[in-house]
Design a protein around this motif. Sequence first.
Motif, PDB file in Angstrom:
ATOM      1  N   LYS A  76      -3.360   0.032  -1.110  1.00  0.00           N
ATOM      2  CA  LYS A  76      -3.264  -1.125  -2.011  1.00  0.00           C
ATOM      3  C   LYS A  76      -2.685  -0.718  -3.359  1.00  0.00           C
ATOM      4  O   LYS A  76      -1.883  -1.449  -3.963  1.00  0.00           O
ATOM      5  N   LEU A  77      -3.075   0.458  -3.829  1.00  0.00           N
ATOM      6  CA  LEU A  77      -2.566   0.960  -5.103  1.00  0.00           C
ATOM      7  C   LEU A  77      -1.062   1.205  -5.017  1.00  0.00           C
ATOM      8  O   LEU A  77      -0.303   0.804  -5.916  1.00  0.00           O
ATOM      9  N   SER A 102       0.810  -2.059  -4.989  1.00  0.00           N
ATOM     10  CA  SER A 102       0.883  -2.649  -6.336  1.00  0.00           C
ATOM     11  C   SER A 102       1.928  -1.956  -7.206  1.00  0.00           C
ATOM     12  O   SER A 102       2.455  -2.534  -8.154  1.00  0.00           O
ATOM     13  N   GLU A 103       2.233  -0.706  -6.873  1.00  0.00           N
ATOM     14  CA  GLU A 103       3.254   0.041  -7.611  1.00  0.00           C
ATOM     15  C   GLU A 103       4.651  -0.245  -7.083  1.00  0.00           C
ATOM     16  O   GLU A 103       5.637   0.288  -7.611  1.00  0.00           O
ATOM     17  N   LEU A 141      -2.014  -7.677   3.870  1.00  0.00           N
ATOM     18  CA  LEU A 141      -1.315  -7.257   2.642  1.00  0.00           C
ATOM     19  C   LEU A 141       0.198  -7.346   2.838  1.00  0.00           C
ATOM     20  O   LEU A 141       0.718  -7.062   3.908  1.00  0.00           O
TER      21      LEU A 141
END
Length: 344
Positions: free
Chosen positions: A312-313, A316-317, A344
């Motif tokens: 998820k990180l 998001s990047e 996602l």
Amino acid sequence: MFQNKIDVITKDLADNQKLLENKNQESSCLVVKKANTWIEEAKNRPIPNMLFNELWYEKEVCILFADTNLGKSILAVQIADSISRGIAIPGFKLESKPKKVLYLDFELSDKQFENRCSEEYQNHYQFSANFLRAEINTELEIPKEYKGIEDYLCATLDVIIKNDDVSVLIIDNLTFLSSENEKAKDALVLMKTLKKLSKLENLSILVLAHTPKRDESKPISINDLAGSKMLMNFCDSSFAIGTSSQETSLRYIKQIKQRNTEHLYHTDNVIICSVEKDTNFLEFQFIEFGFEKDHLKTYDTSDLEKRDEQMKLFISEGLSNVKIADRLNLSEGAIRKRRKTIGL
């Protein structure tokens, strides 16, 4: 006149010698012919077609093995459906026209089979008329001349195949046919019977087998099949299903033995699939080719929940699936599949 008589006698002697040789051949355990004769006779027989990629060809006795609950039966039914229709499974190759398939199901009840081929017992999947399924008749009284159900089944299978014009036989699974299949003697008798049946009836046979509990951190090998030596000696080809540490629904298919082709689907080129039921048919769906090592268990790997947080990180990047896969030491297909699973 005299010469004619000599010629006739010589011809008769030659014919008698040939008859004697043929008779000796029939009673011998070896069939001996000149190498060129074998080739000339083989020329008249068709080249075997692929039934399931280079993993299983026509007229072969093939073994599919895996640990329990990895989807052997799911894949076997899917293969049977494909062959009966003459339509390849997406991502796999099929070279034959539609064939009559007999699936001996010693694993599932009819209700369990229905569940896999329907949506909550509604909207049932429609199989081809070429797909025949058989269960053991539990009310059957076994004739006294047979030692048990396995012996009786093997003795009558030839009749069933001829009556129904079957050209492909799938046996699910070996454990039922030989309750002590880990013993060399039982494996030898069973595989000899299937090999003989395949040759006499021009039959293509797929046998499903369990593996003893295996170490999922190690690559699948021939030694993972119970009774491996004897079974492998009497089969023409074999492939296995492995589980993936990347995702619970992922599986990989690995080639173990082959005679009609080179070794294609080895540890550096396994077939990655997911087990899905998008509508009314539980099936393997091809994803990509990959390395077996990427799917083996490692004891220092973070748990799934922690890995999801890392993913998820990275999302998001703005990282792509390929870059995320590289960061997490996974395949791009596994990332794509996981993103779909958790939305996602």
